[in-house]
Design an enzyme around this catalytic site. Structure first.
Site, short mmCIF file in Angstrom:
data_model
loop_
_atom_site.label_atom_id
_atom_site.label_comp_id
_atom_site.label_asym_id
_atom_site.label_seq_id
_atom_site.Cartn_x
_atom_site.Cartn_y
_atom_site.Cartn_z
N LYS A 72 0.80 -1.23 0.00
CA LYS A 72 0.00 0.00 0.00
C LYS A 72 0.83 1.29 0.00
O LYS A 72 0.38 2.31 -0.50
CB LYS A 72 -0.96 0.01 1.20
CG LYS A 72 -2.13 -0.94 1.02
CD LYS A 72 -3.09 -0.78 2.19
CE LYS A 72 -4.30 -1.66 2.03
NZ LYS A 72 -5.34 -1.34 3.01
N ASP A 108 -10.60 3.50 1.38
CA ASP A 108 -10.96 3.10 2.76
C ASP A 108 -11.72 4.22 3.47
O ASP A 108 -12.57 3.95 4.33
CB ASP A 108 -9.71 2.77 3.58
CG ASP A 108 -9.24 1.33 3.33
OD1 ASP A 108 -10.03 0.52 2.82
OD2 ASP A 108 -8.07 1.04 3.64
P1 NAP Z 1 -1.54 -1.96 11.63
O1 NAP Z 1 -1.02 -0.93 10.70
O2 NAP Z 1 -0.68 -3.12 12.00
O3 NAP Z 1 -2.00 -1.20 12.99
C1 NAP Z 1 -2.51 -1.91 14.09
C2 NAP Z 1 -2.57 -0.97 15.29
O4 NAP Z 1 -3.10 -1.72 16.37
C3 NAP Z 1 -1.22 -0.43 15.74
O5 NAP Z 1 -1.36 0.89 16.18
C4 NAP Z 1 -0.86 -1.35 16.90
O6 NAP Z 1 -0.08 -0.71 17.89
C5 NAP Z 1 -2.23 -1.61 17.50
N1 NAP Z 1 -2.23 -2.87 18.23
C6 NAP Z 1 -1.91 -4.10 17.77
N2 NAP Z 1 -2.04 -5.03 18.74
C7 NAP Z 1 -2.44 -4.35 19.86
C8 NAP Z 1 -2.74 -4.74 21.20
N3 NAP Z 1 -2.65 -6.00 21.59
N4 NAP Z 1 -3.13 -3.78 22.07
C9 NAP Z 1 -3.22 -2.49 21.69
N5 NAP Z 1 -2.94 -2.06 20.43
C10 NAP Z 1 -2.57 -2.98 19.53
O7 NAP Z 1 -2.88 -2.63 11.05
P2 NAP Z 1 -4.00 -1.90 10.17
O8 NAP Z 1 -3.70 -2.07 8.74
O9 NAP Z 1 -4.20 -0.53 10.71
O10 NAP Z 1 -5.28 -2.82 10.46
C11 NAP Z 1 -5.83 -2.87 11.75
C12 NAP Z 1 -7.14 -3.65 11.75
O11 NAP Z 1 -8.08 -3.04 10.89
C13 NAP Z 1 -6.99 -5.09 11.26
O12 NAP Z 1 -7.80 -5.89 12.07
C14 NAP Z 1 -7.53 -5.04 9.85
O13 NAP Z 1 -8.07 -6.28 9.43
C15 NAP Z 1 -8.62 -4.00 9.99
N6 NAP Z 1 -8.95 -3.32 8.71
C16 NAP Z 1 -10.22 -3.48 8.23
C17 NAP Z 1 -10.57 -2.84 7.05
C18 NAP Z 1 -11.97 -3.01 6.52
O14 NAP Z 1 -12.23 -2.71 5.35
N7 NAP Z 1 -12.90 -3.45 7.34
C19 NAP Z 1 -9.65 -2.05 6.35
C20 NAP Z 1 -8.35 -1.91 6.90
C21 NAP Z 1 -8.02 -2.56 8.09
P3 NAP Z 1 1.52 -0.47 17.73
O15 NAP Z 1 1.64 0.50 16.61
O16 NAP Z 1 1.91 0.05 19.03
O17 NAP Z 1 2.07 -1.82 17.38
#
Ligand code: NAP
Length: 290
Positions: A72, A108
């Site tokens: 991305k 998104d």
């Molecule tokens: P990402 O870039 O890896 O970000 C995840 C975030 O969650 C980071 O800030 C991380 O903190 C935090 N995190 C992870 N584990 C944690 C925990 N145990 N406790 C507290 N904070 C935690 O992932 P992303 O791309 O943003 O995606 C995140 C979620 O959104 C996923 O579940 C994904 O499937 C979903 N999503 C859904 C859609 C949709 O269309 N529905 C679209 C995009 C994403 P740190 O930075 O401190 O590690």
């Protein structure tokens, strides 16, 4: 679905891996419903092959493609133009051909705000509290800004990452309404929260018994608040079950998923797309996998 023939136009999704992607299901369902001569294919592309693949897509006249992890951000230097939305988020999830090359955007944001817009509410006095500060949180912040939320609280576990998020956001578009907090502050933020969004992967399959928020904390939300989880498996997550148990309105990530897909397909086809068909095709697959 129309038979693939010499005239069939190509769309697809790039990622690595890409086999988990639900995009081919929803896009091909919509294409079949419209009776169009298109097909949407999964393309597993390793990071080291990205540039070659994009040049190949131009050579074979691909109409457009979706982008998922891990491309991305890496795709951006390979595009001739990106929209202000993609620039603000720093990530592209949809690309299409123009006379000068490939143009990228990020659907998104449109996907995230679609169910909120459908409520026809005025958000100008509202406060959003966003859990997590990763890639998806950037789309959520952009969406809340587009809906003109008065205040946006971003909650994370790493102060350096939170500061970097805020700094990078303010570099693209100064945003005084964006405040950053560590999780310890969440309890204080909830009574003034109109929209609570989980953008962390906490609670995603297979960790279905986890929630980023304790059930007791949910009771601190005002009764008119909305809880929105970006996760779509399980459906609903424990986070949304907890919110529903205290009478809070909920939205799950499936709505965002197919709405961002619908926005992309509309861009490629230049015509309205059957959103309900896309929604139903995803529900069928998710229910059969459950
Ligand atoms: P990402 O870039 O890896 O970000 C995840 C975030 O969650 C980071 O800030 C991380 O903190 C935090 N995190 C992870 N584990 C944690 C925990 N145990 N406790 C507290 N904070 C935690 O992932 P992303 O791309 O943003 O995606 C995140 C979620 O959104 C996923 O579940 C994904 O499937 C979903 N999503 C859904 C859609 C949709 O269309 N529905 C679209 C995009 C994403 P740190 O930075 O401190 O590690």
């Amino acid at each position: 679905m129309q038979a693939i023939q010499g005239t069939t136009q190509l769309l697809g999704v790039i990622g690595y891996p890409v086999k988990h992607s639900l995009s081919p299901v929803m896009h091909n369902a919509a294409i079949a419903h419209l009776g169009l001569d298109y097909v949407y294919l999964p393309f597993p592309i390793k990071p080291e092959n990205l540039e070659t693949a994009i040049a190949g897509f131009a050579a074979i006249d691909l109409v457009g493609f979706s982008i998922t992890i891990p491309h991305k951000q890496a795709i951006i230097p390979l595009l001739s133009e990106i929209t202000p939305t993609a620039q603000a988020i720093g990530a592209v999830n949809t690309v299409w051909r123009t006379d000068t090359g490939w143009k990228g955007t990020n659907t998104d944001v449109a996907g995230f705000i679609a169910p909120l817009q459908a409520l026809n509410r005025d958000w100008s006095q509202a406060t959003a509290t966003i859990l997590g500060n990763g890639g998806a949180a950037r789309a959520v912040v952009a969406g809340c800004l587009e809906l003109e939320f008065a205040k946006i609280h971003l909650v994370g576990r790493n102060w350096q990452k939170l500061e970097a998020f805020q700094r990078s956001w303010n570099t693209v578009a100064p945003t005084p309404s964006l405040e950053i907090h560590l999780w310890e502050n969440l309890e204080q933020l909830l009574p003034e929260t109109t929209l609570l969004v989980n953008t962390t992967p906490v609670g995603m399959h297979p960790q279905v018994d986890n929630s980023p928020v304790d059930r007791a904390l949910m009771e601190k939300l005002p009764p008119t608040a909305i809880a929105y989880d970006l996760i779509y498996t399980p459906k609903p997550t424990l986070f949304l079950k907890q919110a529903a148990s205290v009478g809070i309105t909920t939205f799950d990530g499936l709505e965002m998923l197919f709405q961002q897909g619908a926005e992309a397909l509309q861009l490629w086809l230049g015509q309205p797309v059957p959103v309900d068909i896309m929604r139903q095709s995803l529900l069928r697959v998710l229910n059969s996998n459950a």
